[in-house]
Design a protein around this motif. Structure first.
Motif, PDB file in Angstrom:
ATOM      1  N   SER A   1       0.828  -1.194   0.000  1.00  0.00           N
ATOM      2  CA  SER A   1       0.000   0.000   0.000  1.00  0.00           C
ATOM      3  C   SER A   1       0.867   1.250   0.000  1.00  0.00           C
ATOM      4  N   ARG A   2       1.977   1.230   0.758  1.00  0.00           N
ATOM      5  CA  ARG A   2       2.890   2.370   0.744  1.00  0.00           C
ATOM      6  C   ARG A   2       3.515   2.522  -0.635  1.00  0.00           C
ATOM      7  N   LYS A   3       3.794   1.390  -1.285  1.00  0.00           N
ATOM      8  CA  LYS A   3       4.334   1.444  -2.642  1.00  0.00           C
ATOM      9  C   LYS A   3       3.328   2.101  -3.581  1.00  0.00           C
ATOM     10  N   HIS A   4       2.057   1.801  -3.393  1.00  0.00           N
ATOM     11  CA  HIS A   4       1.015   2.423  -4.213  1.00  0.00           C
ATOM     12  C   HIS A   4       0.996   3.933  -4.012  1.00  0.00           C
ATOM     13  N   GLU A   5       1.119   4.372  -2.764  1.00  0.00           N
ATOM     14  CA  GLU A   5       1.097   5.804  -2.483  1.00  0.00           C
ATOM     15  C   GLU A   5       2.290   6.513  -3.116  1.00  0.00           C
ATOM     16  N   THR A   6       3.461   5.909  -3.012  1.00  0.00           N
ATOM     17  CA  THR A   6       4.664   6.499  -3.605  1.00  0.00           C
ATOM     18  C   THR A   6       4.539   6.544  -5.124  1.00  0.00           C
ATOM     19  N   GLU A   7       4.001   5.471  -5.695  1.00  0.00           N
ATOM     20  CA  GLU A   7       3.811   5.418  -7.138  1.00  0.00           C
ATOM     21  C   GLU A   7       2.796   6.471  -7.586  1.00  0.00           C
ATOM     22  N   ALA A   8       1.722   6.646  -6.812  1.00  0.00           N
ATOM     23  CA  ALA A   8       0.712   7.652  -7.150  1.00  0.00           C
ATOM     24  C   ALA A   8       1.277   9.060  -7.033  1.00  0.00           C
ATOM     25  N   ASP A   9       2.181   9.279  -6.076  1.00  0.00           N
ATOM     26  CA  ASP A   9       2.843  10.584  -5.978  1.00  0.00           C
ATOM     27  C   ASP A   9       3.605  10.884  -7.263  1.00  0.00           C
ATOM     28  N   TYR A  10       4.414   9.912  -7.699  1.00  0.00           N
ATOM     29  CA  TYR A  10       5.231  10.101  -8.903  1.00  0.00           C
ATOM     30  C   TYR A  10       4.350  10.288 -10.141  1.00  0.00           C
ATOM     31  N   MET A  11       3.409   9.385 -10.330  1.00  0.00           N
ATOM     32  CA  MET A  11       2.545   9.467 -11.507  1.00  0.00           C
ATOM     33  C   MET A  11       1.716  10.739 -11.493  1.00  0.00           C
ATOM     34  N   GLY A  12       1.266  11.142 -10.300  1.00  0.00           N
ATOM     35  CA  GLY A  12       0.472  12.347 -10.190  1.00  0.00           C
ATOM     36  C   GLY A  12       1.242  13.583 -10.618  1.00  0.00           C
ATOM     37  N   LEU A  13       2.530  13.638 -10.275  1.00  0.00           N
ATOM     38  CA  LEU A  13       3.371  14.760 -10.696  1.00  0.00           C
ATOM     39  C   LEU A  13       3.498  14.794 -12.218  1.00  0.00           C
ATOM     40  N   VAL A  14       3.657  13.616 -12.809  1.00  0.00           N
ATOM     41  CA  VAL A  14       3.762  13.537 -14.269  1.00  0.00           C
ATOM     42  C   VAL A  14       2.455  14.001 -14.917  1.00  0.00           C
ATOM     43  N   LEU A  15       1.338  13.501 -14.415  1.00  0.00           N
ATOM     44  CA  LEU A  15       0.036  13.838 -15.012  1.00  0.00           C
ATOM     45  C   LEU A  15      -0.281  15.324 -14.873  1.00  0.00           C
ATOM     46  N   MET A  16       0.047  15.902 -13.706  1.00  0.00           N
ATOM     47  CA  MET A  16      -0.243  17.328 -13.551  1.00  0.00           C
ATOM     48  C   MET A  16       0.650  18.168 -14.456  1.00  0.00           C
ATOM     49  N   ARG A  17       1.878  17.721 -14.677  1.00  0.00           N
ATOM     50  CA  ARG A  17       2.760  18.443 -15.598  1.00  0.00           C
ATOM     51  C   ARG A  17       2.238  18.332 -17.026  1.00  0.00           C
TER      52      ARG A  17
END
Length: 262
Positions: free
Chosen positions: A194-210
């Motif tokens: 679950s922590r891996k999911h959160e870290t992955e969502a942080d990274y992907m979220g930064l990409v998507l917002m950019r």
């Protein structure tokens, strides 16, 4: 004969249920069909929204929808441009602001995203809101709910295998082994995933917002504000989220690559 048959079934299940996450390429276990996950989550979402008090702030609600739709459009464009057009049909985007004092937001599979008014007290711009919504959209795109459900199914199968292997042992040994297995599966596997999911969502979220035209540099300051609001009070070992310090550190490290690549 039960053990070999169960092991054979488990192997076949794992072989058939592998996928990969867009943007990161991480291999993941997906044992449940998209249709099953979407149908179940839509029912839960609709039940929740029937009783959830909508925000009375038209300005903030419009902000949530504006930022959400812009990120959703960028997400769908990325999927189409990278041979994943078939995935677009899984999303029926909704972005709602709910009158709740919690400093939080959540995402349901299929792109149903809810932001609480309490979180909006920390948001000073569309860019900062994009940090949150990008993160939630990333959970949906990465199919984290499906993967989490699949992990739980696998853990249950592991418990069955353990019971078979201890069938001739005393009841005390069986009880102790089951307790240890349950704790080990939760702390050693389920929570780290679950922590891996959160870290992955942080990274992907930064990409998507950019991709959507927002500034990912604001993420560090935003998560610092979230940390100051008291979000990191649970020890990381027993938390489904990474610690605030680790989250901020990981984001700092990822930003140069994201800005250079996207």
């Amino acid at each position: 004969m039960k053990n070999p048959l169960l092991l054979l079934a488990l192997t076949a299940l794992l072989w058939a249920g592998c996928g990969s996450v867009p943007l990161t390429g991480r291999r993941q276990l997906l044992l449940v069909s998209d249709q099953e996950v979407l149908s179940s989550s839509l029912t839960q979402y609709n039940d929740y929204m029937k009783t959830a008090p909508r925000s009375s702030s038209a300005k903030q609600a419009a902000m949530v929808k504006r930022v959400g739709q812009k990120i959703a459009q960028a997400t769908e464009a990325y999927l189409r441009q990278n041979g994943l057009a078939a995935e677009v049909k899984n999303f029926q985007w909704e972005f709602n602001l709910v009158a709740d004092k919690q400093v939080n937001a959540f995402c349901m599979p299929g792109g149903k995203i809810v932001v609480y008014e309490g979180l909006m007290k920390l948001v000073t711009s569309d860019d900062e809101l994009a940090v949150v919504i990008g993160h939630e959209v990333a959970h949906a795109v990465a199919k984290h709910s499906n993967e989490r459900l699949s992990q739980q199914m696998l853990a249950q199968t592991g418990a069955q295998l353990l019971n078979y292997s201890l069938a001739e042992k005393s009841a005390a040994i069986q009880t102790a082994a089951s307790t240890i297995y349950g704790l080990g599966a939760q702390v050693g596997v389920m929570l780290p995933f679950s922590r891996k999911h959160e870290t992955e969502a942080d990274y992907m979220g930064l990409v998507l917002m950019r991709m959507a035209g927002y500034n990912p540099d604001v993420a560090v300051g935003f998560w610092q504000k979230m940390s100051a609001s008291g979000s990191g009070s649970v020890p990381e070992l027993l938390s489904t989220h990474p610690s605030d310090a680790r989250r901020i550190s990981d984001i700092r490290k990822a930003l140069p690559e994201i800005k250079a690549k996207y």
